[in-house]
Design an enzyme around this catalytic site. Sequence first.
Site, PDB file in Angstrom:
ATOM      1  N   ASN A 145      44.216  13.854  50.533  1.00 49.68           N
ATOM      2  CA  ASN A 145      43.303  12.734  50.291  1.00 49.68           C
ATOM      3  C   ASN A 145      42.348  13.173  49.192  1.00 49.68           C
ATOM      4  O   ASN A 145      41.452  13.977  49.434  1.00 49.68           O
ATOM      5  CB  ASN A 145      42.540  12.402  51.592  1.00 49.68           C
ATOM      6  CG  ASN A 145      41.457  11.361  51.362  1.00 49.68           C
ATOM      7  OD1 ASN A 145      41.415  10.696  50.324  1.00 49.68           O
ATOM      8  ND2 ASN A 145      40.565  11.219  52.343  1.00 49.68           N
ATOM      9  N   TRP A 146      42.570  12.638  47.998  1.00 50.51           N
ATOM     10  CA  TRP A 146      41.784  13.101  46.852  1.00 50.51           C
ATOM     11  C   TRP A 146      40.395  12.481  46.788  1.00 50.51           C
ATOM     12  O   TRP A 146      39.588  12.864  45.954  1.00 50.51           O
ATOM     13  CB  TRP A 146      42.546  12.811  45.555  1.00 50.51           C
ATOM     14  CG  TRP A 146      43.689  13.723  45.306  1.00 50.51           C
ATOM     15  CD1 TRP A 146      44.065  14.800  46.063  1.00 50.51           C
ATOM     16  CD2 TRP A 146      44.615  13.657  44.212  1.00 50.51           C
ATOM     17  NE1 TRP A 146      45.166  15.406  45.499  1.00 50.51           N
ATOM     18  CE2 TRP A 146      45.522  14.725  44.374  1.00 50.51           C
ATOM     19  CE3 TRP A 146      44.770  12.806  43.123  1.00 50.51           C
ATOM     20  CZ2 TRP A 146      46.567  14.961  43.478  1.00 50.51           C
ATOM     21  CZ3 TRP A 146      45.807  13.027  42.229  1.00 50.51           C
ATOM     22  CH2 TRP A 146      46.701  14.097  42.410  1.00 50.51           C
ATOM     23  N   LYS A 147      40.154  11.470  47.606  1.00 49.72           N
ATOM     24  CA  LYS A 147      38.858  10.776  47.564  1.00 49.72           C
ATOM     25  C   LYS A 147      38.552  10.369  46.107  1.00 49.72           C
ATOM     26  O   LYS A 147      39.479  10.044  45.371  1.00 49.72           O
ATOM     27  CB  LYS A 147      37.764  11.647  48.182  1.00 49.72           C
ATOM     28  CG  LYS A 147      38.198  12.193  49.548  1.00 49.72           C
ATOM     29  CD  LYS A 147      37.113  12.811  50.344  1.00 49.72           C
ATOM     30  CE  LYS A 147      37.694  13.311  51.667  1.00 49.72           C
ATOM     31  NZ  LYS A 147      36.696  13.784  52.584  1.00 49.72           N
TER      32      LYS A 147
ATOM     33  N   HIS B 240      39.040   5.382  57.301  1.00 48.06           N
ATOM     34  CA  HIS B 240      38.504   6.727  57.062  1.00 48.06           C
ATOM     35  C   HIS B 240      37.010   6.739  57.378  1.00 48.06           C
ATOM     36  O   HIS B 240      36.300   5.771  57.127  1.00 48.06           O
ATOM     37  CB  HIS B 240      38.750   7.129  55.604  1.00 48.06           C
ATOM     38  CG  HIS B 240      38.435   8.568  55.359  1.00 48.06           C
ATOM     39  ND1 HIS B 240      37.151   9.032  55.191  1.00 48.06           N
ATOM     40  CD2 HIS B 240      39.242   9.660  55.298  1.00 48.06           C
ATOM     41  CE1 HIS B 240      37.178  10.346  55.031  1.00 48.06           C
ATOM     42  NE2 HIS B 240      38.439  10.755  55.088  1.00 48.06           N
TER      43      HIS B 240
ATOM     44  N   GLU C   9      34.536   8.003  55.981  1.00 46.90           N
ATOM     45  CA  GLU C   9      33.621   7.702  54.868  1.00 46.90           C
ATOM     46  C   GLU C   9      33.547   6.194  54.627  1.00 46.90           C
ATOM     47  O   GLU C   9      32.512   5.671  54.206  1.00 46.90           O
ATOM     48  CB  GLU C   9      34.054   8.467  53.608  1.00 46.90           C
ATOM     49  CG  GLU C   9      33.677   9.943  53.730  1.00 46.90           C
ATOM     50  CD  GLU C   9      34.603  10.919  53.038  1.00 46.90           C
ATOM     51  OE1 GLU C   9      35.383  10.511  52.147  1.00 46.90           O
ATOM     52  OE2 GLU C   9      34.569  12.117  53.405  1.00 46.90           O
TER      53      GLU C   9
ATOM     54  N   GLU D 237      40.395  12.620  62.749  1.00 44.99           N
ATOM     55  CA  GLU D 237      39.518  13.413  61.891  1.00 44.99           C
ATOM     56  C   GLU D 237      38.107  13.419  62.480  1.00 44.99           C
ATOM     57  O   GLU D 237      37.346  12.461  62.270  1.00 44.99           O
ATOM     58  CB  GLU D 237      39.452  12.810  60.489  1.00 44.99           C
ATOM     59  CG  GLU D 237      40.777  12.775  59.775  1.00 44.99           C
ATOM     60  CD  GLU D 237      40.570  12.640  58.269  1.00 44.99           C
ATOM     61  OE1 GLU D 237      40.919  13.578  57.556  1.00 44.99           O
ATOM     62  OE2 GLU D 237      40.039  11.614  57.824  1.00 44.99           O
TER      63      GLU D 237
ATOM     64  N   GLY E 100      34.757  17.956  55.434  1.00 43.54           N
ATOM     65  CA  GLY E 100      34.007  18.506  54.309  1.00 43.54           C
ATOM     66  C   GLY E 100      32.939  19.514  54.708  1.00 43.54           C
ATOM     67  O   GLY E 100      32.098  19.887  53.891  1.00 43.54           O
TER      68      GLY E 100
ATOM     69  N   SER F 136      38.419  19.655  57.231  1.00 40.29           N
ATOM     70  CA  SER F 136      38.331  21.066  56.805  1.00 40.29           C
ATOM     71  C   SER F 136      39.628  21.850  57.005  1.00 40.29           C
ATOM     72  O   SER F 136      39.588  23.032  57.347  1.00 40.29           O
ATOM     73  CB  SER F 136      37.161  21.771  57.500  1.00 40.29           C
ATOM     74  OG  SER F 136      35.949  21.223  57.061  1.00 40.29           O
TER      75      SER F 136
ATOM     76  N   GLY G 178      41.612  17.032  52.692  1.00 36.52           N
ATOM     77  CA  GLY G 178      40.714  16.526  51.654  1.00 36.52           C
ATOM     78  C   GLY G 178      40.489  17.576  50.577  1.00 36.52           C
ATOM     79  O   GLY G 178      41.317  17.763  49.682  1.00 36.52           O
ATOM     80  N   GLY G 179      39.377  18.296  50.684  1.00 38.50           N
ATOM     81  CA  GLY G 179      38.978  19.258  49.651  1.00 38.50           C
ATOM     82  C   GLY G 179      40.081  20.206  49.207  1.00 38.50           C
ATOM     83  O   GLY G 179      40.267  20.432  48.005  1.00 38.50           O
TER      84      GLY G 179
HETATM   85  P1  PGA Z   1      38.257  17.658  54.184  1.00 38.08           P
HETATM   86  O1  PGA Z   1      38.473  16.070  54.213  1.00 38.08           O
HETATM   87  O2  PGA Z   1      39.605  18.302  54.306  1.00 38.08           O
HETATM   88  O3  PGA Z   1      37.594  17.932  52.853  1.00 38.08           O
HETATM   89  O4  PGA Z   1      37.374  17.989  55.335  1.00 38.08           O
HETATM   90  C1  PGA Z   1      39.441  15.473  55.045  1.00 38.08           C
HETATM   91  C2  PGA Z   1      39.392  13.970  54.916  1.00 38.08           C
HETATM   92  O5  PGA Z   1      38.292  13.426  54.755  1.00 38.08           O
HETATM   93  O6  PGA Z   1      40.429  13.294  54.965  1.00 38.08           O
END
Ligand code: PGA
Length: 251
Positions: free
Chosen positions: A10-12, A97, A99, A167, A173, A213, A234-235
């Site tokens: 997930n590149w956001k 998600h 966010e 999640e 994050g 994470s 994500g990251g």
């Molecule tokens: P993260 O993000 O791996 O940076 O914690 C995961 C996500 O939000 O899908």
Amino acid sequence: MQKEFFIVGNWKMHKTISESQDFVHHLSLHLQGYPLKIGLAIPFTSLSSVKMQVKEKKIPIMLGAQNMHEKLQGAFTGEISALMLKDAGASFVLLGHSERRHIFHESDEVINEKIHRALQEKLKVIFCIGEQLKEKEEGKTQEVLQRQIEKGLQGIKSLDDVMIAYEPVWAIGTGKVAHSEDAQSIHAYCRKEIAKKFGQEEANKLFILYGGSVQPDNASSLAKMPDINGLLVGGASLKIESFFQILERVN
Ligand code: PGA
């Protein structure tokens, strides 16, 4: 590793078109013979060019988007529809998600409408759920997940094109990954809830991904858990080195 496994990046809000193409090019050099299913949820702007790239070079990854509007078209300035996503090359979309829930105030009801719309338009859905730190500390994790599942999947008849991503919001994050055994027991709980609603057979074949994470050093212990069918990264999906290390450790 025996079971089928799905890893989704997930590149956001990261990567221009050329950065996206560059990443996919480097990823493709590593992918020969990989049995894992791989997906990338990338920015809207990169979808069509990366789609052309993967088609031309026969790169075995699925492309998806990170959000969409619940209506098919209309006066919704700045929004994007399921039809547009499909047209641009997405085969799946992340919905719900955290966010989107917490920064953009998307309710369970809106997420439910989006899931209906995506499925109607033949987009696969990765439906994200998860509790916040305060809810976890108050012992409300199961209650929150039960509500998100109940409301988010209200009126959905089949889960053939749905996956769930658990999640925990406190893990996204933050570098605080859920302990694999804890994640396993929550995944098992979610599967039980799904079985109550959709029957055991549907629940057994449902992919439940873990996210929050995920890094090369924790991916393999998470992947060993019987109810974890994939990872939403994500990251660590932004750099080819860390993403590829995750693929290697899980393989
Ligand atoms: P993260 O993000 O791996 O940076 O914690 C995961 C996500 O939000 O899908």
